[in-house]
Design a protein around this motif. Structure first.
Motif, mmCIF file in Angstrom:
data_model
loop_
_atom_site.group_PDB
_atom_site.id
_atom_site.type_symbol
_atom_site.label_atom_id
_atom_site.label_comp_id
_atom_site.label_asym_id
_atom_site.label_seq_id
_atom_site.Cartn_x
_atom_site.Cartn_y
_atom_site.Cartn_z
ATOM 1 N N ILE A 73 0.793 -0.957 0.085
ATOM 2 C CA ILE A 73 0.142 0.011 -0.004
ATOM 3 C C ILE A 73 0.744 1.074 -0.006
ATOM 4 O O ILE A 73 0.694 2.347 -0.758
ATOM 5 C CB ILE A 73 -0.904 0.037 1.332
ATOM 6 C CG1 ILE A 73 -1.914 -1.231 1.244
ATOM 7 C CG2 ILE A 73 -1.554 1.175 1.421
ATOM 8 C CD1 ILE A 73 -2.786 -1.264 2.439
ATOM 9 N N ILE A 76 2.369 2.900 -3.266
ATOM 10 C CA ILE A 76 1.300 3.567 -4.070
ATOM 11 C C ILE A 76 1.580 5.217 -3.952
ATOM 12 O O ILE A 76 1.249 6.123 -4.848
ATOM 13 C CB ILE A 76 -0.014 3.116 -3.648
ATOM 14 C CG1 ILE A 76 -0.224 1.588 -4.153
ATOM 15 C CG2 ILE A 76 -1.352 4.018 -4.752
ATOM 16 C CD1 ILE A 76 -1.530 1.253 -3.406
ATOM 17 N N TYR A 117 -9.616 2.607 -5.572
ATOM 18 C CA TYR A 117 -8.311 3.172 -6.043
ATOM 19 C C TYR A 117 -7.101 2.443 -5.465
ATOM 20 O O TYR A 117 -6.368 1.783 -5.943
ATOM 21 C CB TYR A 117 -8.082 4.864 -5.804
ATOM 22 C CG TYR A 117 -6.580 5.209 -5.974
ATOM 23 C CD1 TYR A 117 -6.532 5.525 -7.179
ATOM 24 C CD2 TYR A 117 -6.032 5.588 -4.850
ATOM 25 C CE1 TYR A 117 -5.245 6.363 -7.381
ATOM 26 C CE2 TYR A 117 -4.627 6.144 -5.010
ATOM 27 C CZ TYR A 117 -4.369 6.468 -6.403
ATOM 28 O OH TYR A 117 -2.999 7.240 -6.412
ATOM 29 N N LEU A 118 -7.236 2.216 -3.994
ATOM 30 C CA LEU A 118 -6.204 1.585 -3.403
ATOM 31 C C LEU A 118 -6.317 -0.084 -3.791
ATOM 32 O O LEU A 118 -5.276 -0.593 -3.643
ATOM 33 C CB LEU A 118 -6.444 1.662 -1.930
ATOM 34 C CG LEU A 118 -6.196 2.999 -1.238
ATOM 35 C CD1 LEU A 118 -6.491 3.294 0.245
ATOM 36 C CD2 LEU A 118 -4.818 3.484 -1.517
ATOM 37 N N ALA A 142 1.603 5.395 -8.030
ATOM 38 C CA ALA A 142 0.550 4.985 -8.397
ATOM 39 C C ALA A 142 0.040 4.697 -9.635
ATOM 40 O O ALA A 142 -1.229 4.529 -9.862
ATOM 41 C CB ALA A 142 -0.488 6.453 -7.967
ATOM 42 N N ALA A 145 -2.508 1.800 -9.588
ATOM 43 C CA ALA A 145 -3.695 2.428 -9.228
ATOM 44 C C ALA A 145 -4.648 3.154 -10.158
ATOM 45 O O ALA A 145 -5.699 3.038 -10.578
ATOM 46 C CB ALA A 145 -3.732 3.104 -7.892
#
Length: 227
Positions: A73, A76, A117-118, A142, A145
């Protein structure tokens, strides 16, 4: 007849006969927020030593063995340079808008948007790890994503603002273009991309992110608030 969020609403006349001017910039707040998060996040990142940030928060497939799952996570929110962050921010702003309009401006819609998105970003990073198990190569950004937003937007464009077929013309055309770009990256590297320099580009994460977006927008759309 339901109005599509992609159709322009004609300006309504004022009491004097003059039309009301539409704002030049009226992107949904989620689209603005994710763009600020990408660009502003990199501005904050620059205030700390590069090596310390990458060692602590960048993702590598090898991180999964000692259980450093949080980097799936945190990576990102990191970027490799201003050009990298600005490019992802621009794409996020463009492809966030259809999704944000589908979910609506309320808190529930915002939570769905950022959850989507995540989730697509995490799946994109895990897709990279599946192709390169045990690799120590660090990836940040990112892009996975944002690719998820692109895949979701393709289905929404194919449905005129609502959920369209999985193999609609926009999904096939955007998917083919994205596949071709990433095939070039795989063959010759990403040196032609802004901000990439000599660094590698996780093109596998891009493709997995796009596919995740196309697939996951279905169940997420069913959770969208109804007016």
């Amino acid at each position: 007849m339901t109005e599509s969020p992609f159709e322009e609403t004609p300006p309504q006349p004022q009491p004097g006969g003059r039309p009301v001017r539409e704002p030049m910039f009226n992107a949904p707040w989620q689209a603005v927020a994710v763009t600020v998060m990408i660009v502003g996040g990199y501005a904050i990142q620059r205030q700390f030593p590069v090596d310390a940030i990458e060692n602590a928060y960048a993702f590598a497939p090898a991180n999964l063995v000692p259980g450093r799952w949080e980097t799936v996570i945190t990576a990102i929110f990191l970027h490799g340079g201003w050009a990298h962050a600005m490019m992802n921010g621009a794409f996020a702003l463009a492809f966030s808008t259809p999704l944000a309009r589908l979910f609506g401006p309320k808190l529930e819609g915002g939570l769905l948007f950022f959850g989507f998105y995540l989730l697509t970003g995490v799946l994109a990073n895990l897709g990279f790890a599946a192709v390169h198990p045990g690799s120590t190569a660090l990836i940040v950004g990112a892009s996975g994503a944002v690719s998820g937003l692109m895949g979701a937007s393709a289905r929404l464009i194919g449905g005129g603002g609502r959920l369209g077929p999985m193999f609609s013309k926009p999904v096939i055309s955007m998917g083919a273009a994205w596949l071709a770009i990433n095939a070039i990256i795989a063959l010759i590297g990403g040196s032609f991309l802004p901000g990439a320099g000599s660094a590698g580009v996780a093109w596998e994460a891009h493709l997995v992110g796009f596919a995740a977006g196309v697939l996951l927008i279905g169940p997420f759309a069913r959770l969208a608030p109804r007016d």
